[in-house]
Scaffold this motif. Structure first.
Motif, short mmCIF file in Angstrom:
data_model
loop_
_atom_site.label_atom_id
_atom_site.label_comp_id
_atom_site.label_asym_id
_atom_site.label_seq_id
_atom_site.Cartn_x
_atom_site.Cartn_y
_atom_site.Cartn_z
N UNK A 150 31.67 -58.77 -19.19
CA UNK A 150 32.54 -57.62 -18.88
C UNK A 150 31.72 -56.44 -18.38
N UNK A 151 30.56 -56.22 -19.00
CA UNK A 151 29.69 -55.14 -18.54
C UNK A 151 29.24 -55.35 -17.11
N UNK A 152 28.95 -56.59 -16.74
CA UNK A 152 28.56 -56.89 -15.36
C UNK A 152 29.67 -56.59 -14.38
N UNK B 125 15.06 -49.35 -9.40
CA UNK B 125 16.41 -48.95 -9.80
C UNK B 125 16.76 -47.54 -9.32
N UNK B 126 15.74 -46.76 -8.93
CA UNK B 126 16.04 -45.46 -8.33
C UNK B 126 16.57 -45.60 -6.91
N UNK B 127 16.14 -46.63 -6.21
CA UNK B 127 16.43 -46.75 -4.79
C UNK B 127 17.46 -47.82 -4.46
N UNK B 128 17.84 -48.62 -5.43
CA UNK B 128 18.73 -49.74 -5.13
C UNK B 128 19.98 -49.71 -6.00
N UNK B 129 20.99 -50.37 -5.50
CA UNK B 129 22.25 -50.51 -6.23
C UNK B 129 22.05 -51.37 -7.47
N UNK C 116 24.31 -53.48 -8.30
CA UNK C 116 25.21 -54.61 -8.09
C UNK C 116 24.55 -55.94 -8.44
N UNK C 117 23.30 -56.11 -8.06
CA UNK C 117 22.59 -57.36 -8.37
C UNK C 117 22.51 -57.58 -9.87
N UNK D 54 24.44 -60.25 -14.81
CA UNK D 54 25.10 -60.22 -16.11
C UNK D 54 26.30 -61.16 -16.14
N UNK D 55 27.07 -61.18 -15.06
CA UNK D 55 28.23 -62.06 -15.00
C UNK D 55 27.80 -63.52 -15.11
#
Length: 269
Positions: free
Chosen positions: A109-111, A245-249, A251-252, A257-258
């Motif tokens: 769910x968090x993903x 993580x500062x420069x990228x989404x 989403x991955x 996580x999913x």
């Protein structure tokens, strides 16, 4: 648990602690994969090896944090909500929601929530440095303390309380929470890493104080190996993770996580 298990746990902890994928969930699932029975020692082990990651964060951020009184104040204020709620409710939350199945569902769910957030949240990522006058008249650029207010630090601390739910991820809750209240992602990431120091240290030292009598001499050796492994892995990982993580989404990480959540529900828990 043997030395090899301890090394594996240390590697998992060092890699996952500062990413929005939940180190707690990964340690729980690692124990299941390695067929290590649940015990009071294992529960304490999973918390205490975080001390290695904390030490890595202290070495990386400590000078910056301690040399900036405004930044230190914000870290302390951010810690207060988690400290209070964690002291009174963590045991009950963990007992109610800390089962393997709950952790797998929380990962899943968090993903999904991370994916939705990254798709629909519109950012303005330009971080404007704030110049201040020093006593010798030289201009310098302030850091996070100039762009994260005391109230925002408190709100981020409130978001951090969500991470008391096993599997939710402290870094995801604080970074995304910070963005929702108007903190730029770069500053939210920096503050999250520094907020980890008092938060994780308090949880670990409290657990050590409560349960140190449970450890035999053999277990202390296993614990030490896990601690050292998590320290070295986390220290190597922090700088590269910060840049990424500062420069990228995220989403991955959401999709990761999913996938892990579904895999855990089908084959592990």
């Amino acid at each position: 648990m043997n030395i090899l298990h301890s090394i594996i746990f240390g590697i998992v902890e060092g890699i996952t602690e500062f990413l929005p994928i939940s180190s707690t969930a990964h340690l729980i699932l690692t124990a299941k994969i390695l067929h290590i029975a649940d015990s009071d020692f294992l529960k304490s082990f999973e918390i205490i090896i975080q001390l290695g990651s904390i030490l890595a964060a202290v070495l990386y951020f400590g000078k910056r944090l301690l040399s900036n009184i405004e930044l230190l104040k914000r870290a302390i204020i951010g810690f207060i909500p988690t400290g209070i709620i964690g002291l009174f409710l963590y045991k009950y939350i963990k007992n109610a929601l800390g089962s393997d199945v709950h952790v797998a569902w929380t990962l899943l769910i968090g993903g999904i929530l991370i994916i939705i957030f990254e798709k629909y949240y519109i950012r303005d990522e330009v971080v404007q440095p704030v110049a201040t006058e020093t006593t010798d008249g030289v201009q310098k650029v302030d850091g996070v303390a100039s762009r994260v207010s005391l109230l925002q630090a408190f709100y981020i601390g409130c978001f951090q309380c969500l991470a008391l739910i096993p599997g939710l991820s402290r870094s995801a809750a604080t970074i995304i929470g910070g963005e929702l209240i108007g903190v730029k992602k770069q500053d939210a990431v920096d503050f999250t890493f520094m907020l980890a120091i008092p938060t994780m240290a308090a949880a670990t030292l409290y657990d050590l104080y409560k349960n140190y009598h449970l450890f035999s001499s053999d277990q202390i050796g296993v614990l030490s190996v896990g601690f050292l492994t998590s320290f070295f892995v986390a220290y190597i990982a922090i700088a590269s993770f910060l840049r990424y993580i500062k420069k990228n989404s995220f989403t991955a990480f959401g999709w990761y996580r999913v996938v892990v959540g579904i895999f855990a529900l089908l084959f592990i828990v």
